[in-house]
Design a protein around this motif. Structure first.
Motif, PDB file in Angstrom:
ATOM      1  N   CYS A   9      53.969 -40.649  19.257  1.00  0.00           N
ATOM      2  CA  CYS A   9      53.034 -39.982  18.370  1.00  0.00           C
ATOM      3  C   CYS A   9      53.452 -40.711  17.039  1.00  0.00           C
ATOM      4  O   CYS A   9      54.456 -41.144  16.720  1.00  0.00           O
ATOM      5  N   PRO A  10      52.285 -40.374  16.064  1.00  0.00           N
ATOM      6  CA  PRO A  10      52.671 -40.772  14.960  1.00  0.00           C
ATOM      7  C   PRO A  10      53.555 -40.116  13.997  1.00  0.00           C
ATOM      8  O   PRO A  10      54.022 -39.028  14.291  1.00  0.00           O
ATOM      9  N   TRP A  46      53.580 -38.331  11.332  1.00  0.00           N
ATOM     10  CA  TRP A  46      53.577 -36.763  10.700  1.00  0.00           C
ATOM     11  C   TRP A  46      53.550 -35.911  12.041  1.00  0.00           C
ATOM     12  O   TRP A  46      53.799 -34.731  11.446  1.00  0.00           O
ATOM     13  N   LEU A  47      53.527 -36.213  13.108  1.00  0.00           N
ATOM     14  CA  LEU A  47      53.729 -35.238  14.130  1.00  0.00           C
ATOM     15  C   LEU A  47      55.081 -35.163  14.733  1.00  0.00           C
ATOM     16  O   LEU A  47      55.542 -34.224  15.275  1.00  0.00           O
ATOM     17  N   VAL A  95      49.332 -32.215  25.201  1.00  0.00           N
ATOM     18  CA  VAL A  95      48.134 -32.782  24.608  1.00  0.00           C
ATOM     19  C   VAL A  95      47.184 -31.464  24.070  1.00  0.00           C
ATOM     20  O   VAL A  95      46.846 -31.709  22.716  1.00  0.00           O
ATOM     21  N   ASP A  96      46.935 -30.353  24.630  1.00  0.00           N
ATOM     22  CA  ASP A  96      46.488 -29.498  24.103  1.00  0.00           C
ATOM     23  C   ASP A  96      47.046 -28.839  22.687  1.00  0.00           C
ATOM     24  O   ASP A  96      46.475 -28.576  21.824  1.00  0.00           O
ATOM     25  N   ILE A 118      49.033 -30.782  20.757  1.00  0.00           N
ATOM     26  CA  ILE A 118      48.764 -31.719  19.882  1.00  0.00           C
ATOM     27  C   ILE A 118      47.452 -31.724  19.228  1.00  0.00           C
ATOM     28  O   ILE A 118      47.204 -31.821  17.967  1.00  0.00           O
ATOM     29  N   ARG A 119      46.394 -31.449  20.005  1.00  0.00           N
ATOM     30  CA  ARG A 119      44.950 -31.339  19.432  1.00  0.00           C
ATOM     31  C   ARG A 119      45.018 -30.125  18.634  1.00  0.00           C
ATOM     32  O   ARG A 119      44.347 -30.092  17.712  1.00  0.00           O
ATOM     33  N   ARG A 120      45.731 -28.794  19.179  1.00  0.00           N
ATOM     34  CA  ARG A 120      45.529 -27.867  17.834  1.00  0.00           C
ATOM     35  C   ARG A 120      46.165 -28.041  16.560  1.00  0.00           C
ATOM     36  O   ARG A 120      45.688 -27.515  15.653  1.00  0.00           O
ATOM     37  N   ARG A 168      46.723 -30.987  15.417  1.00  0.00           N
ATOM     38  CA  ARG A 168      45.822 -31.862  14.499  1.00  0.00           C
ATOM     39  C   ARG A 168      44.386 -31.167  13.940  1.00  0.00           C
ATOM     40  O   ARG A 168      44.164 -31.138  12.719  1.00  0.00           O
ATOM     41  N   ALA A 169      43.843 -30.105  14.449  1.00  0.00           N
ATOM     42  CA  ALA A 169      42.787 -29.430  14.188  1.00  0.00           C
ATOM     43  C   ALA A 169      43.176 -28.526  12.972  1.00  0.00           C
ATOM     44  O   ALA A 169      42.423 -28.228  11.914  1.00  0.00           O
ATOM     45  N   GLU A 198      43.893 -30.379   9.934  1.00  0.00           N
ATOM     46  CA  GLU A 198      42.731 -31.042   9.326  1.00  0.00           C
ATOM     47  C   GLU A 198      42.334 -29.663   8.323  1.00  0.00           C
ATOM     48  O   GLU A 198      41.987 -30.186   7.248  1.00  0.00           O
ATOM     49  N   GLY A 243      43.620 -30.784   4.757  1.00  0.00           N
ATOM     50  CA  GLY A 243      42.440 -31.930   4.307  1.00  0.00           C
ATOM     51  C   GLY A 243      42.872 -33.237   4.232  1.00  0.00           C
ATOM     52  O   GLY A 243      43.704 -33.753   5.325  1.00  0.00           O
TER      53      GLY A 243
END
Lengths: 228, 165
Positions: B20-21, B23-24, B62-63, B65-67, B69-70, B73, B77
């Motif tokens: 993972c990058p 920031w994660l 993964v769910d 991580i996606r949450r 990320r969303a 964002e 921003g």
């Protein structure tokens, strides 16, 4: 590591980690990526997913995670479309099959010998450990049939003597997760401001990780209690 | 089962740390904890095999991580990555250079012919030539050729963009 290997490593890291964008509606499910990484999909489907990952850093990263966790992929479900190449593949598969068959016969013989020896010597039977909430070293003392009050809610549990506990809790939809560390009393008053965000009737799930005096760590099952 | 769950948790932690990058990474423990809680809630007291357990844990991770990320964002921003606490010691310049290189790679991949793009993408995900062959159902020799030529195309494209890997 050679210069070329280092370059490949840098490219791989940059490829999967260069973007923060949220995944879109067109992104494949995590399950699909897992199946791709395991080699459980048709070759054409893997190709389509690769096309998507070529443009989507979030999915490339998720695929890398799947690869890391899933291990070696199985062979693809379809063969190459050129007849000559297909012939080569079939020959290679036949050779592989012969090798696998020979290995399996040897392995079966070895298993039969081992079983025979075990029956003769009456060796102890190994049992897979079974996870059961009530058998865990940590148990919840919060009654499941009564909802937790929205103010003054307290989680209580019983852990082995001398345990220092970290408690993680979250609403069922996992809209947030909090961990409160270093509890020695076997209870935790839930912060009212956290519960204020959660709709009435939501199930709160929580888990305790205990560090025992001998340095070992024990984890509770996940408990669930409904909020008022 | 309990032993297998602990094993899967350790594997998730290791995989996130490796892949993972930055920031994660600051949220690694929360991500893994949330995934494990979801896993445990889904499993209850059922006995399941290690492979299935690993799959469910991966999907939950993964769910999550996606949450994240969303949410990130929406929440902040385009704030620079350096503002987020990271476990890896990369300077903001290094992080920015890596992001730029990543965007360049994705852009260059779109210019490759389909077969090369697919082979190179899987290679960049981390697969070896024989593994790419197994996944795409292609002969190893052909994959070797596609990866070799595709990587050369990619390097040339990055060079034109002045993005040396």
């Amino acid at each position: 590591m050679s210069g070329r290997d280092q370059e490949l490593q840098r490219l791989r890291e940059a490829f999967a980690a260069g973007e923060r964008a949220a995944p879109g509606a067109e992104c494949p499910t995590a399950e699909r990526l897992w199946e791709a990484a395991r080699g459980e999909l048709e070759a054409e489907e893997v190709g389509r997913l690769a096309d998507h990952a070529a443009a989507c850093a979030a999915c490339a990263e998720a695929w890398r995670l799947a690869k890391d966790l899933a291990g070696q992929p199985a062979p693809a479900a379809t063969a190459e479309d050129q007849p000559a190449a297909r012939g080569n593949q079939l020959a290679a598969r036949r050779a592989r099959f012969r090798w696998i068959a020979a290995t399996m016969v040897t392995a079966a013989a070895a298993v039969m010998i081992l079983v025979g020896v075990k029956l003769l010597t009456g060796g102890p039977k190994e049992r897979e450990p079974i996870f059961r909430g009530k058998e865990s070293a940590i148990r919840s003392l919060v009654p499941e049939d009564r909802p937790l009050p929205r103010s003054g809610a307290v989680l209580r549990w019983e852990a082995p003597p001398g345990a220092v506990c970290d408690v993680t809790f979250s609403p069922e939809d996992l809209s947030f997760t909090r961990t409160i560390a270093g509890r020695t009393t076997g209870e935790l008053a839930l912060p009212a401001e956290e519960l204020g965000k959660v709709p009435a009737g939501t199930r709160l799930i929580w888990r305790v990780t205990a560090r025992l005096p001998d340095g070992t760590r024990v984890q509770s099952p996940t408990f669930a209690n409904r909020l008022e | 089962m309990e032993g297998r769950v602990a094993e899967v948790q350790a594997e998730l932690e290791g995989a996130v740390a490796r892949i993972c990058p930055a920031w994660l990474m600051g949220q690694r423990d929360d991500l893994v904890q949330a995934a494990m809680m979801k896993l445990m809630a889904a499993m209850g007291d059922r006995e399941v095999g290690g492979g299935y357990l690993r799959k469910v844990a991966y999907c939950a991770l993964v769910d999550e991580i996606r949450r994240v990320r969303a949410r990130r964002e929406v929440a902040i921003g385009d704030v620079e990555e350096g503002a987020i606490p990271a476990a890896r010691s990369a300077s903001p310049e290094e992080v920015a250079a890596q992001r730029q290189l990543g965007a360049g790679i994705r852009d260059c991949l779109q210019g490759l012919v389909e077969t090369r793009r697919r082979a190179v993408t899987l290679h960049l995900i981390g697969y070896t030539v024989p593994e790419v062959g197994r996944l795409l159902g292609w002969e190893e020799k052909r994959v070797e050729n596609l990866v070799y030529r595709g990587m050369a195309d990619l390097r040339e494209c990055l060079r034109r963009k002045e993005l040396a890997p």
